[in-house]
Design an enzyme around this catalytic site. Structure first.
Site, short mmCIF file in Angstrom:
data_model
loop_
_atom_site.label_atom_id
_atom_site.label_comp_id
_atom_site.label_asym_id
_atom_site.label_seq_id
_atom_site.Cartn_x
_atom_site.Cartn_y
_atom_site.Cartn_z
N LYS A 61 0.80 -1.23 0.00
CA LYS A 61 0.00 0.00 0.00
C LYS A 61 0.84 1.28 0.00
O LYS A 61 0.39 2.31 -0.50
CB LYS A 61 -0.96 0.00 1.20
CG LYS A 61 -2.11 -0.99 1.05
CD LYS A 61 -3.10 -0.89 2.20
CE LYS A 61 -4.21 -1.91 2.04
NZ LYS A 61 -5.22 -1.83 3.10
N ASP A 97 -10.30 2.53 1.51
CA ASP A 97 -10.56 1.86 2.80
C ASP A 97 -11.32 2.78 3.75
O ASP A 97 -12.36 2.41 4.30
CB ASP A 97 -9.23 1.47 3.49
CG ASP A 97 -8.64 0.19 2.94
OD1 ASP A 97 -9.39 -0.64 2.38
OD2 ASP A 97 -7.41 0.01 3.08
P1 NDP Z 1 -1.52 -3.21 10.48
O1 NDP Z 1 -0.62 -4.38 10.66
O2 NDP Z 1 -1.06 -2.05 9.66
O3 NDP Z 1 -1.93 -2.64 11.94
C1 NDP Z 1 -2.36 -3.50 12.94
C2 NDP Z 1 -2.81 -2.70 14.16
O4 NDP Z 1 -3.36 -3.62 15.11
C3 NDP Z 1 -1.69 -1.97 14.86
O5 NDP Z 1 -2.17 -0.78 15.43
C4 NDP Z 1 -1.30 -2.95 15.95
O6 NDP Z 1 -0.68 -2.34 17.07
C5 NDP Z 1 -2.65 -3.49 16.36
N1 NDP Z 1 -2.59 -4.79 17.02
C6 NDP Z 1 -2.34 -5.98 16.44
N2 NDP Z 1 -2.40 -6.97 17.37
C7 NDP Z 1 -2.70 -6.36 18.56
C8 NDP Z 1 -2.90 -6.83 19.89
N3 NDP Z 1 -2.81 -8.12 20.18
N4 NDP Z 1 -3.20 -5.92 20.85
C9 NDP Z 1 -3.32 -4.60 20.56
N5 NDP Z 1 -3.13 -4.10 19.32
C10 NDP Z 1 -2.82 -4.97 18.33
O7 NDP Z 1 -2.89 -3.80 9.89
P2 NDP Z 1 -4.00 -3.01 9.06
O8 NDP Z 1 -4.25 -1.71 9.72
O9 NDP Z 1 -3.69 -3.04 7.63
O10 NDP Z 1 -5.26 -3.98 9.26
C11 NDP Z 1 -5.91 -4.07 10.52
C12 NDP Z 1 -7.14 -4.92 10.35
O11 NDP Z 1 -8.07 -4.24 9.51
C13 NDP Z 1 -6.88 -6.28 9.68
O12 NDP Z 1 -7.46 -7.28 10.46
C14 NDP Z 1 -7.60 -6.18 8.34
O13 NDP Z 1 -8.18 -7.41 7.99
C15 NDP Z 1 -8.67 -5.16 8.63
N6 NDP Z 1 -9.09 -4.42 7.43
C16 NDP Z 1 -10.42 -4.50 7.11
C17 NDP Z 1 -10.87 -3.83 5.99
C18 NDP Z 1 -12.32 -3.92 5.63
O14 NDP Z 1 -12.69 -3.49 4.54
N7 NDP Z 1 -13.17 -4.45 6.51
C19 NDP Z 1 -9.98 -3.04 5.12
C20 NDP Z 1 -8.62 -3.00 5.59
C21 NDP Z 1 -8.21 -3.69 6.71
P3 NDP Z 1 0.92 -2.09 17.15
O15 NDP Z 1 1.17 -0.78 16.47
O16 NDP Z 1 1.19 -2.07 18.58
O17 NDP Z 1 1.57 -3.25 16.43
#
Ligand code: NDP
Length: 272
Positions: A61, A97
């Protein structure tokens, strides 16, 4: 087309091709696994083969931006593209998104002047945060496990939009503040894991709030079940997928697709 890695299990092709058929368009949408080192060749290929557009997902992205001719205002502010549209000879980067999320949110409330708590600071949170700010949200509190990532999103929102953004640490259970009007889970917690719990406490949050989840598989997350039990109006991640797909569809084909049919297609794909 969709470029990503991994791409197995992504419902977009199924949803978009059903919509092509539904609207009598003899078009194709392909899901293609592309490694980061091959992205430049893949984009050159889509130019050469005359693709009208497509999507990119993780991990492309951000990297795709320098391979395109320009990006939309919102995509530039986010520094991320998930949708490509051909305009003449140019490939333009968009980000649908956050727009898909806002469209879904508008089904239950207007984001203007709302106080929002955004859980997460990754790509999805960034897209949602920028679009909420552009839609007039008054304040956004970013809550993130890794403070440094949260700080980057807060700085971006304050620098590039008019919203007032603040950071909250996520240490143990996060108590959702009483004044919250919209709460969004934009973390990965719950993806392919219906038992996974987002560590928040709804006790101080009065009923009637809007609580949304980005997780689409499964869409009936534990987070939304807890929110519902506390009297919230809930929005699942399917609405976001369908709406971002519909925005892309319109940009590529000029046709406003039938979103009910698209949602049914995603549900069929996910076996719901
Ligand atoms: P990223 O990897 O960029 O970000 C993940 C985020 O989740 C970070 O803020 C991370 O925190 C946090 N996180 C992950 N695990 C934990 C945990 N155990 N406890 C607390 N925080 C946690 O992923 P994306 O932003 O790209 O995607 C996030 C979700 O959004 C995905 O599941 C994806 O499937 C969904 N999504 C859905 C869409 C839709 O159309 N419905 C479109 C795009 C995405 P940290 O910074 O601390 O690592």
């Amino acid at each position: 087309m969709l470029f990503g890695q991994p791409v197995a299990g992504n419902p977009t092709q199924f949803m978009i091709e059903k919509a092509f058929a539904h609207h009598g368009l003899e078009w194709r949408y392909l899901t293609l696994e592309v490694a980061p080192e091959d992205l430049a060749d893949a984009v050159r290929g889509m130019r050469a083969m005359g693709f009208r557009g497509g999507n990119v997902t993780k991990p492309h992205k951000v990297a795709v931006i320098e391979l395109l001719d320009r990006t939309s205002d919102a995509a530039s502010r986010m520094g991320a593209v998930n949708c490509i549209v051909r305009e003449g000879k140019e490939l333009v980067g968009e980000n649908t998104d956050g727009k898909g999320f806002i469209e879904s949110l508008r089904g239950v409330t207007d984001p203007a002047a709302k106080r929002v708590v955004l859980l997460g600071a990754g790509g999805a949170a960034r897209a949602i945060g920028v679009e909420l700010a552009l839609a007039g949200a008054s304040a956004i509190t970013v809550v993130n496990r890794t403070l440094e990532h949260g700080r980057q999103l807060v700085d971006l929102l304050n620098a590039k939009t008019g919203v007032s953004a603040t950071l909250a640490a996520w240490d143990g259970e996060f108590p959702v503040p009483e004044e919250t009007q919209v709460l969004v889970n934009a973390t990965c917690i719950g993806l392919n894991d219906p038992e996974a719990r987002v560590p928040v406490k709804f006790d101080a949050c009065p009923p009637g709030r809007v609580v949304a989840d980005v997780i689409a598989s499964p869409p009936d997350t534990r987070f939304l079940a807890e929110a519902k039990a506390h009297g919230a109006t809930t929005l699942d991640g399917l609405g976001m997928i369908v709406n971002q797909g519909a925005i892309g569809f319109k940009l590529w084909t000029g046709v406003d697709p039938d979103k009910t049919m698209m949602r049914e297609a995603v549900e069929e794909f996910l076996g719901l």
